[in-house]
Motif scaffolding. Structure first.
Motif, PDB file in Angstrom:
ATOM      1  N   ALA A 185       0.837  -1.198   0.000  1.00 56.55           N
ATOM      2  CA  ALA A 185       0.000   0.000   0.000  1.00 56.55           C
ATOM      3  C   ALA A 185       0.880   1.260   0.000  1.00 56.55           C
ATOM      4  O   ALA A 185       0.617   2.217  -0.733  1.00 56.55           O
ATOM      5  CB  ALA A 185      -0.936  -0.009   1.206  1.00 56.55           C
ATOM      6  N   ARG A 235       2.323   1.814  -3.423  1.00 58.53           N
ATOM      7  CA  ARG A 235       1.391   2.376  -4.402  1.00 58.53           C
ATOM      8  C   ARG A 235       1.084   3.837  -4.096  1.00 58.53           C
ATOM      9  O   ARG A 235       0.636   4.581  -4.956  1.00 58.53           O
ATOM     10  CB  ARG A 235       0.098   1.557  -4.433  1.00 58.53           C
ATOM     11  N   LYS A 236       1.317   4.223  -2.861  1.00 60.73           N
ATOM     12  CA  LYS A 236       1.189   5.632  -2.508  1.00 60.73           C
ATOM     13  C   LYS A 236       2.338   6.405  -3.155  1.00 60.73           C
ATOM     14  O   LYS A 236       2.161   7.514  -3.643  1.00 60.73           O
ATOM     15  CB  LYS A 236       1.221   5.764  -0.985  1.00 60.73           C
ATOM     16  N   VAL A 243       4.115   5.302  -5.788  1.00 56.31           N
ATOM     17  CA  VAL A 243       4.058   5.114  -7.243  1.00 56.31           C
ATOM     18  C   VAL A 243       2.588   5.082  -7.649  1.00 56.31           C
ATOM     19  O   VAL A 243       1.940   4.049  -7.628  1.00 56.31           O
ATOM     20  CB  VAL A 243       4.764   3.804  -7.653  1.00 56.31           C
ATOM     21  N   GLY A 244       2.053   6.255  -7.974  1.00 56.36           N
ATOM     22  CA  GLY A 244       0.630   6.374  -8.276  1.00 56.36           C
ATOM     23  C   GLY A 244       0.318   5.953  -9.691  1.00 56.36           C
ATOM     24  O   GLY A 244       1.207   5.868 -10.538  1.00 56.36           O
ATOM     25  N   VAL A 285      -2.145  12.265  -3.075  1.00 53.54           N
ATOM     26  CA  VAL A 285      -1.380  11.429  -2.143  1.00 53.54           C
ATOM     27  C   VAL A 285       0.119  11.697  -2.262  1.00 53.54           C
ATOM     28  O   VAL A 285       0.922  10.988  -1.659  1.00 53.54           O
ATOM     29  CB  VAL A 285      -1.670   9.914  -2.309  1.00 53.54           C
ATOM     30  N   GLY A 323      -4.731   1.603  -6.374  1.00 56.20           N
ATOM     31  CA  GLY A 323      -3.732   2.455  -7.014  1.00 56.20           C
ATOM     32  C   GLY A 323      -3.378   3.679  -6.186  1.00 56.20           C
ATOM     33  O   GLY A 323      -2.337   4.291  -6.377  1.00 56.20           O
ATOM     34  N   LEU A 324      -4.273   4.041  -5.255  1.00 59.99           N
ATOM     35  CA  LEU A 324      -4.001   5.196  -4.396  1.00 59.99           C
ATOM     36  C   LEU A 324      -3.373   4.768  -3.072  1.00 59.99           C
ATOM     37  O   LEU A 324      -3.217   5.566  -2.157  1.00 59.99           O
ATOM     38  CB  LEU A 324      -5.298   5.958  -4.121  1.00 59.99           C
ATOM     39  N   GLY A 325      -3.038   3.485  -2.993  1.00 62.51           N
ATOM     40  CA  GLY A 325      -2.364   3.017  -1.780  1.00 62.51           C
ATOM     41  C   GLY A 325      -3.317   2.524  -0.711  1.00 62.51           C
ATOM     42  O   GLY A 325      -2.956   2.484   0.465  1.00 62.51           O
ATOM     43  N   ALA A 326      -4.534   2.146  -1.100  1.00 61.48           N
ATOM     44  CA  ALA A 326      -5.466   1.607  -0.116  1.00 61.48           C
ATOM     45  C   ALA A 326      -5.164   0.132   0.118  1.00 61.48           C
ATOM     46  O   ALA A 326      -4.763  -0.569  -0.803  1.00 61.48           O
ATOM     47  CB  ALA A 326      -6.900   1.762  -0.607  1.00 61.48           C
TER      48      ALA A 326
END
Lengths: 266, 282
Positions: free
Chosen positions: A96, A99-100, A102-103, A179, B169-172
Motif C-alpha cells: 500500500a 502504491r502511494k 508510485v501512483g 497522495v 492504485g491510491l495506496g489503499a
C-alpha cells in the motif's frame, strides 16, 4: 548490471538520477509469459514513454512497477524492480505504501461514485489526513495541479460522475496527486478522450514533469514523440529498444523499431 | 421446398412467441388466483379488528412474525455479508473456496423441516435457549443464509473492478477498499437481497414449528427474545389442522394477512432497488 545479451547496446542507460530500475523482469500469467527479461532504467523527473503494438506487454510492464499485477490471480513476477535503489518485491515491502509512492492513472477515467471533493480527498483520508482545512488545501492544490480547479471550484460537492470524460481523467490525475506520489504511471490515459482533452492532458504532463517521474504507456506514437524524453519499444513481451525519444523515432537502431515507428505494422 | 423454408421463420416466431406468452401467463395466473381466492373467501373477516385485536385477532401472530423477521435479518445480515465479502473480495479461487460454494449450494437445497429439527437439536436443546424467539430466528437465519450470501455476492460483483483498482492504485489496503468503495456501492443490492430472503423466511412454518412458535392462551406478546412467540404461518397451520370453532373466513383472512405481509416486504425491496438504481450510475 544485468546479464549481457545480444540486444544490450539497444538499451540505453540514461544519464543522471535514476528513479526506477528493473532488472530481468519476467511476468507470467499462469502458463503464459507476458514479459521476458525486461531491464530498463527510468530517469527521475522525466517522461518515459512505452510504445508497442497491442498485447506487447507494455501495460503489463507498467503494472509491475507498482505491483498492481499482485491483484491478478495467477500472476507471478520473476526478476526485480528497484525504486530509489530498494527492491519493491522484497518481502518487507508495504505494498500500500509503495502504491502511494508510485501512483497510477488508468486507461478509462474511473472516478468513485462520490463528490469531486471526496474523490480527491479519498487518498489523503486513507493515509490519515484529517481536518477540514488541511483537506480543503490538498483538494485545491491537487485540482489546480491537474488543471481542473477553475472548472469545478464552484461545484466541489457535485458528483464526479457528472463531469465530462476529459474532466474525469484530470480528476483521476488530481486524485493521484493528492497522495503526493513520487512516480506517476499512466496507462494510455488519453485513449478514451477526444483530441482537445488529450491535448490538455499532454500539456499537464509536461507541467507535472518538473516534480514527478512519469512513465506513460501509449499506443499513440505522436503522443510519445510529443511528450516524452525517453522511449521504450516493446514487442511480444520484450523490450526491443530504449533510448532518447528523438533517436527512437528518427534513427532507431533495431529494424523492428524502425518498422513500427514508420507505421509498417502495429 | 424453398417457399416453405421462407415462410417458416415467421410461423416459427409466432408459435414461439405464443409459447413464451403462455409461459409468462402461467407464472402470473397462480399469484392472481391465490390472492383473489383469499380475498373472496376471507375478505369479509379481514377487518381492522381482526388484525389489531390481541385476544381474538391476529395481532400477536403479526407482531411475532415481525419480531422473527427482524431478528433473523439481524443475525443473517452480518454473517451473510461477511461471508460474501470473504468469498468475492479476499479468497483466491482454490479447493477451499470450491468447498465453501458447494456447501452453500447444498445448504440452499436442505428442506426446511430439516432446519426445524436441526434448530430444535442445536438451539433449543443443546444450547438450551428453549423454544423461543431467539431459537426460531437463529434457525431461520441458517435457512436464509445461502440466499443472503448469494445475493450479497451478486451485489459485490456489480461493483466495477476499476473502482477497486483506483482505490488500490491510491495506496489503499484491501480492507480500506472494501470498506470505503466496495461496500457502500454494494449495500443497496445487499439490502434488497436481504429483504427478499427474510421475506421468504417470514412465511416458513417448519423451521419455527419446533423452535419458537406456540399458541398463546395467556401471554400474547413476548417480553424478551427468550420467550416463545405466535407467528402467522404457525397460527394458520394450527387453525387449519387442530383448532376447533374457527370460521373458514377467519382462516382465509389469516392466510391473506400472511401473504400481504410477505408481499409488502417484497415491494419494499423493489422500491429500495429502484430508488438506489436511479441514484447510481457508472
Amino acid at each position: 548490471m544485468g546479464s549481457p545479451d545480444v540486444g544490450a547496446e539497444l538499451i540505453l542507460r540514461p544519464e543522471g538520477e535514476i528513479k526506477l530500475e528493473t532488472s530481468g523482469v519476467n511476468l507470467f500469467y499462469d502458463g503464459f509469459q507476458a514479459l521476458r527479461e525486461v531491464s530498463v532504467a527510468v530517469p527521475a523527473r522525466r517522461i518515459t514513454a512505452l510504445i508497442g503494438p497491442s498485447g506487447c506487454g507494455k501495460s503489463s510492464f507498467l503494472r509491475c512497477l507498482n505491483r498492481m499485477n499482485d491483484l491478478i490471480d495467477g500472476a507471478r513476477v520473476v526478476g526485480d524492480v528497484l525504486l530509489d535503489g530498494n527492491s519493491i518485491y522484497d518481502r518487507a515491502t508495504d505494498v500500500a505504501e509503495l502504491r502511494k509512492r508510485v501512483g497510477m492513472v488508468f486507461q478509462a477515467p474511473n472516478p468513485f461514485p462520490m463528490s469531486i471533493y471526496d474523490n480527491v480527498a479519498y487518498g489523503p483520508r486513507l493515509h490519515g489526513t484529517r481536518g477540514r482545512e488541511k483537506l480543503d488545501e490538498i483538494v485545491e492544490s491537487s485540482l489546480r495541479g491537474a488543471a481542473l480547479w477553475d472548472e469545478v471550484k464552484d461545484g466541489l460537492r457535485k458528483s464526479a460522475l457528472d463531469l465530462s470524460g476529459g474532466q474525469q481523467q484530470r480528476l483521476s490525475i488530481a486524485r493521484v496527486l493528492a497522495v503526493e506520489p513520487e512516480v506517476l504511471l499512466m496507462d494510455e490515459p488519453c485513449s478514451a478522450l477526444d483530441p482537445t482533452a488529450t491535448f490538455r492532458i499532454e500539456e499537464l504532463m509536461l507541467e507535472l514533469m518538473e516534480r514527478y517521474t512519469i512513465v506513460i504507456v501509449t499506443h499513440n506514437m505522436y503522443q510519445a514523440s510529443r511528450v516524452s524524453q525517453y522511449t521504450g519499444f516493446f514487442l511480444l513481451g520484450e523490450l526491443i529498444e530504449y533510448g532518447v525519444t528523438t533517436q527512437i523515432f528518427e534513427n532507431p537502431k533495431d529494424r523492428r523499431t524502425d518498422d513500427y515507428v514508420r507505421g509498417r505494422f502495429g | 421446398m424453398r417457399t416453405v423454408q421462407r415462410l417458416r421463420p415467421r410461423a416459427t416466431q409466432a408459435v414461439v412467441f405464443a409459447g413464451l406468452w403462455a409461459a409468462a401467463a402461467v407464472v402470473v395466473l397462480p399469484v392472481v388466483g391465490i390472492l383473489a381466492l383469499m380475498f373472496i373467501r376471507g375478505g369479509r373477516a379481514l377487518s381492522w379488528e381482526l388484525l389489531s385485536s390481541a385476544e381474538e385477532g391476529l395481532l400477536p401472530a403479526i407482531v411475532g412474525t415481525m419480531c422473527l423477521v427482524a431478528l433473523t435479518a439481524l443475525i443473517a445480515a452480518p454473517l451473510g455479508i461477511a461471508a460474501a465479502v470473504y468469498l468475492s473480495e479476499y479468497a483466491r479461487s482454490g479447493p477451499l473456496v470450491r468447498l465453501i460454494r458447494l456447501a452453500i449450494v447444498n445448504l440452499a437445497g436442505v428442506p426446511s423441516v430439516v432446519y426445524g429439527l436441526f434448530g430444535l437439536g442445536l438451539f433449543v436443546m443443546l444450547l438450551a435457549f428453549g423454544r423461543c424467539l431467539l431459537a426460531g430466528a437463529c434457525t431461520l437465519a441458517l435457512l436464509v443464509l445461502p440466499l443472503v450470501i448469494t445475493a450479497s455476492e451478486e451485489a459485490l460483483r456489480q461493483v466495477p473492478g476499476r473502482l477497486r483498482e483506483a482505490s488500490f492504485g491510491l495506496g489503499a489496503t484491501r480492507w480500506q477498499t472494501v470498506r470505503r468503495v466496495v461496500l457502500p456501492n454494494a449495500l443497496p443490492g445487499m439490502m434488497t437481497g436481504l429483504i427478499l430472503s427474510v421475506g421468504r423466511a417470514a412465511g416458513e412454518t417448519a423451521p419455527i414449528l419446533f423452535t419458537a412458535a406456540f399458541i398463546s392462551l395467556t401471554k400474547p406478546f413476548p417480553s424478551s427474545a427468550l420467550d416463545p412467540i405466535e407467528a402467522l404461518p404457525f397460527k394458520l397451520y394450527y387453525m387449519a389442522t387442530e383448532a376447533h370453532g374457527v370460521s373458514e373466513e377467519v382462516k382465509w383472512a389469516t392466510a391473506a394477512a400472511l401473504v400481504m405481509l410477505v408481499l409488502a416486504m417484497n415491494l419494499a425491496a423493489v422500491v429500495i432497488r429502484a430508488r438506489l438504481r436511479g441514484a447510481r450510475r457508472w
